[in-house]
Motif scaffolding. Structure first.
Motif: not given
Length: 470
Positions: A90, A94-95, A99, A430, A432
């Motif tokens: 990532k 997007t840490k 993903a 992904l 989130r």
């Protein structure tokens, strides 16, 4: 499309949409059932193959039954791992997210088999289709009548009928099937039919794998042991009476090596099949009269150095070696798919490479040489679906290697994990957080130069991890 096909496809679509094929337990149970089908019906399979192709029991076991059991066992041993989500790297933006790649089944797939290995080439792709969680319609070749009948009778007894089915028939049935929108089509056969399959698939934007064939070259370098080469060449060329997509279709060697090879091949063929190969229980037959006439006509190219005999009533063509063959001869213009081995002479490995590169890209390329530099040059400066140095066909015995063509010899690959991948849609995922909105403000208007710099630092991949603020 016939009403029966519509009903069949509707049943399988319902079966897939129920979600039952997605579980690991279901997939394993169906693979185990397919394995039982092979284990419990060995004699019937051998008899059907003998009726269709006069296939020796040894060859049937090695190339059809055992080959498939190995593929099934590889899937059973590894499927749980293959199915796992594949987590990926990532960026800074997007840490805090998840993903990964999800391996999704395509849905209802169509598998069209071929007649030369009518069990393996039909059921091997099915291993991948089952492992990946698909439903499947299988279309065995109508030319191998006995195995077509056997598969159509056996498969419904072992596999879930809501998810798997067999459709028999010829070109008309295939044409009707192709009118429907499948989620994936896997075809094994020749290039001319492959183009028809691809054209039909394009109308629905259906992805395809085409396992075709072509003229597989074989280079034999000076300095090789003629007896060793003769043994390996004769086995792979005349296995299944030459009706093998990866068989060497012609040999390139110097005139001096040709003479040594001819002498060794004569001795080898007598050792393999006796003085009268037609009487040997270890040598197969041409599939039907049409192919017999086609292959027999190719005997007119060049000169017969070994063999050349034929018997229409028995669909028999002797193991044959041709010499004085020209690049323009009929035997060099199409895939032979029969027990004929043309030998053409070249002056050097360089000339052999140039000859090979003038042709369509083959499914397989075999190079024999005691010099590893020559083998490396053949590998580096040519293109083919697969390559085997100092032997033939043995690369297919490794499920860890992909099997497939390139260019005119096909597209896509399978075997082992590659089969699972072929029948899986690699879905990008992904996940989130619904909160933490403050972190997203960098990308929202009103845009500023400083926000752009921070955003690019968080999302761009830098060669050395450098981040530049604008």
């Amino acid at each position: 499309m016939s009403s029966s096909q519509e009903e069949l496809l509707g049943r399988l679509r319902t079966g897939f949409n129920s979600g039952k094929t997605r579980s690991l337990e279901f997939r394993l149970s169906q693979l185990q059932a397919l394995k039982r089908l092979l284990d419990e019906n060995r004699q019937a399979i051998n008899e059907a193959l003998a009726q269709d192709l006069h296939k020796p029991g040894f060859e049937a076991e090695v190339s059809e039954i055992s080959f498939l059991i190995t593929e099934i066992n590889v899937a059973l041993n590894n499927l749980k791992t293959w199915m796992k989500d594949e987590h990926v790297e990532k960026n800074w933006a997007t840490k805090l997210n998840s993903a990964f790649i999800r391996k999704d089944p395509f849905g209802v797939v169509l598998i069209i088999g071929a007649w030369n290995y009518p069990i393996q080439l039909l059921l091997n792709p099915l291993v991948g289709a089952i492992g990946a969680g698909n439903c499947a319609i299988l279309k065995p070749s109508e030319l191998s009548k006995s195995t077509e009948k056997l598969v159509s009778n056996l498969l419904p007894r072992y596999l879930d009928q809501e998810c798997f089915a067999v459709v028999c028939g010829g070109p008309q049935e295939i044409s009707q099937l192709l009118e429907n929108k499948f989620d994936y089509i896997f075809f094994t056969g020749n290039a001319s039919v492959g183009k028809i399959i691809m054209a039909a698939a394009s109308k629905h934007l259906t992805p395809v794998t085409l396992e075709l064939g072509g003229k597989n070259p074989c280079f034999v370098d000076n300095g090789c042991n003629p007896k060793n080469i003769a043994n390996r060449l004769a086995w792979v060329r005349f296995f299944n009476a030459g009706q093998t997509c990866v068989a060497p279709d012609y040999v390139l060697c110097t005139w001096q090596m040709r003479e040594q090879l001819l002498s060794a091949l004569k001795e080898t063929l007598e050792t393999f099949y006796g003085k009268e190969p037609q009487q040997s229980s270890d040598f197969g037959r041409i599939i039907n009269d049409r192919h017999f006439q086609r292959v027999k006509a190719l005997l007119q190219s060049g000169s017969v150095a070994i063999g050349g005999q034929s018997d229409k009533s028995d669909k028999y063509i002797a193991p044959t070696v041709l010499v004085d063959v020209q690049e323009s001869d009929p035997v060099m213009q199409e895939e032979i798919f029969g027990p004929i081995l043309p030998i053409l002479t070249v002056e050097s490995p360089e000339e052999a490479i140039a000859f090979i590169n003038r042709q369509e890209k083959p499914l397989a390329f075999y190079a024999f040489s005691p010099d590893s530099k020559v083998i490396d040059a053949m590998l580096d400066r040519t293109s083919s679906g697969g390559f085997c140095g100092n032997d033939g066909m043995m690369h297919m015995t490794l499920p860890s290697l992909p099997f497939g063509g390139i260019g005119h010899s096909g597209m896509g690959n399978y075997h082992g994990k590659f089969s699972f991948n072929t029948f899986s849609h690699h879905r990008a995922v992904l996940l989130r957080s619904p909160g933490l909105e403050k972190l997203n403000t960098l990308r929202y208007p009103p845009y500023t130069k400083s926000n752009l710099g921070l955003l690019l630092c968080a999302t761009e991949v830098k060669q050395k991890g450098m981040c530049t603020l604008l």
